[in-house]
Design a protein around this motif. Structure first.
Motif, PDB file in Angstrom:
ATOM      1  N   ALA A 306       2.492  -1.061  -2.622  1.00 35.55           N
ATOM      2  CA  ALA A 306       2.278   0.193  -2.747  1.00 35.55           C
ATOM      3  C   ALA A 306       2.125   0.926  -1.587  1.00 35.55           C
ATOM      4  N   LEU A 307       1.381   0.418  -0.637  1.00 37.80           N
ATOM      5  CA  LEU A 307       1.277   1.134   0.731  1.00 37.80           C
ATOM      6  C   LEU A 307       2.598   1.213   1.430  1.00 37.80           C
ATOM      7  N   VAL A 308       3.567   0.271   1.401  1.00 38.65           N
ATOM      8  CA  VAL A 308       4.820   0.518   1.964  1.00 38.65           C
ATOM      9  C   VAL A 308       5.665   1.591   1.412  1.00 38.65           C
ATOM     10  N   LEU A 309       5.536   1.673  -0.036  1.00 37.23           N
ATOM     11  CA  LEU A 309       6.225   2.804  -0.633  1.00 37.23           C
ATOM     12  C   LEU A 309       5.804   4.083  -0.231  1.00 37.23           C
ATOM     13  N   LEU A 310       4.364   4.375  -0.277  1.00 36.88           N
ATOM     14  CA  LEU A 310       3.853   5.565   0.282  1.00 36.88           C
ATOM     15  C   LEU A 310       4.089   6.050   1.616  1.00 36.88           C
ATOM     16  N   VAL A 311       4.293   4.815   2.519  1.00 38.84           N
ATOM     17  CA  VAL A 311       4.702   5.220   3.875  1.00 38.84           C
ATOM     18  C   VAL A 311       6.105   5.601   3.795  1.00 38.84           C
ATOM     19  N   LEU A 312       6.883   5.159   3.084  1.00 33.20           N
ATOM     20  CA  LEU A 312       8.234   5.466   2.965  1.00 33.20           C
ATOM     21  C   LEU A 312       8.514   6.753   2.668  1.00 33.20           C
ATOM     22  N   TRP A 313       7.683   7.389   1.417  1.00 27.25           N
ATOM     23  CA  TRP A 313       7.646   8.703   1.169  1.00 27.25           C
ATOM     24  C   TRP A 313       6.995   9.697   1.777  1.00 27.25           C
ATOM     25  N   PHE A 314       6.031   9.108   2.352  1.00 26.02           N
ATOM     26  CA  PHE A 314       5.122  10.194   3.370  1.00 26.02           C
ATOM     27  C   PHE A 314       4.729   9.395   4.662  1.00 26.02           C
ATOM     28  N   PRO A 315       5.865   9.559   5.654  1.00 29.55           N
ATOM     29  CA  PRO A 315       5.823   8.827   6.815  1.00 29.55           C
ATOM     30  C   PRO A 315       4.470   9.433   7.696  1.00 29.55           C
ATOM     31  N   LYS A 316       4.130  10.725   7.691  1.00 30.11           N
ATOM     32  CA  LYS A 316       3.006  11.174   8.171  1.00 30.11           C
ATOM     33  C   LYS A 316       1.713  11.190   7.426  1.00 30.11           C
TER      34      LYS A 316
END
Length: 331
Positions: A306-316
């Motif tokens: 879940a964290l990896v997906l969040l970082v991909l969509w919200f890089p900042k």
């Protein structure tokens, strides 16, 4: 960034939207206590304290550009600074809280004088070593701290008569816990907001972007960084002291490396360099772990994906990306 640019960026009252937004968040948190079920009521209490800790971390990382890998020592300084006087000396909660905050302030000043003479990776390593030394101290003095087992504080004698039908409310009653945690969170939020909108805050951001140029303009960057580290450490200690007093427990687990990594994850997830990012990141991470652990013993795998997906969509980070794309006025 020139001196004129600093002045323009720090003009007070140029935009009231951030102030209204953050006040609305505080009003929302106050109102939530009347509608939340008991389980979530306790969770939000814990989240507000941990978010205060994350806000302290964010001041250093998000606005000054200094990544500490040892912030758990400041949280633990507040935890032990408040808990030990209560357990051994019978301090009242207010005096104990002041002792915890003072412990964090003095520790951050001492650590800052040494660690800030380094930068980049060296700063990360030095802060990590200081934190490990503090963690080992809590184990070495096991006769006093009880190490991993920890100390359970008896705060049941402290109560307030507020006219409740159930009698006086003690320090560990849910409504008192919630509102004291909210008070701490509100203070940390308002201090952070005032700081980042001030000229000092703009200097800290300028140090994050280009410290050499700031020094060329005549600013003493070391003093600003030391002030930022002290405020960050003191805020983290205040969160630790509040945690000890509201949950009546002090243990060396809170001084471990895990509690230095967690605020980094909360801040990166919510939005590094945003005031509300630490609250959002802490809440998301808390409930992500809480919900996923109900369905699988391998819940950290679910959390990681879940964290990896969040970082991909919200890089900042979530609010960092929102600010970049839609709300440039978000502090």
């Amino acid at each position: 960034m020139s001196g004129q640019a600093f002045a323009v960026a720090a003009l007070p009252g140029a935009d009231r939207r951030p102030v209204w937004l953050h006040l609305a968040v505080l009003v929302l948190l106050f109102g939530l206590q009347f509608v939340l079920p008991a389980y979530d009521h306790g969770n939000v209490t814990r989240i507000m304290i941990l978010a205060s800790y994350a806000m302290g971390f964010n001041l250093l990382l998000g606005y000054t550009g200094l990544m500490s890998l040892g912030h758990a020592m400041f949280f633990a300084a507040g935890l032990y600074g408040a808990g030990l006087p209560v357990y051994y000396l019978g301090f009242d909660p207010f005096s104990a809280f002041a002792a915890g905050v003072a412990a964090g302030g003095f520790l951050s000043f001492g650590v800052g004088l040494i660690a800030l003479r380094t930068s980049g990776v060296s700063f990360m390593i030095v802060t990590l070593m200081f934190a490990q030394a503090c963690f080992l101290l809590t184990l070495y003095f096991n006769g006093i701290t009880q190490g991993d087992q920890g100390l359970v504080l008896d705060l049941s004698a402290w109560s307030w008569d507020v006219g409740s039908e159930d009698g006086p409310l003690s320090l560990i009653s849910p409504p008192i816990r919630y509102n004291l945690a909210l008070l701490l969170f509100a203070l940390c939020l308002l201090v952070s907001l005032l700081l980042v909108r001030s000229r000092i805050g703009r200097v800290l951001v300028a140090i994050r972007e280009n410290e050499a140029r700031v020094s060329m303009l005549g600013y003493h960057s070391f003093r600003y960084k030391l002030g930022s580290l002290m405020l960050s450490g003191t805020m983290s200690a205040a969160a630790g002291a509040t945690y000890a007093l509201l949950f009546s427990y002090v243990g060396s687990t809170f001084a471990g490396i895990q509690y230095s990594i967690l605020p980094l994850l909360w801040v990166l997830l919510g939005g590094q360099g945003t005031i509300l990012g630490p609250l959002l990141g802490t809440a998301l991470m808390f409930y992500l772990v809480d919900v996923s652990s109900e369905y699988s013993s391998s819940y950290m795998l679910i959390v990681g994906v879940a964290l990896v997906l969040l970082v991909l969509w919200f890089p900042k980070g979530i609010l960092g990306t929102v600010r970049q794309k839609w709300l440039p006025w978000l502090p």
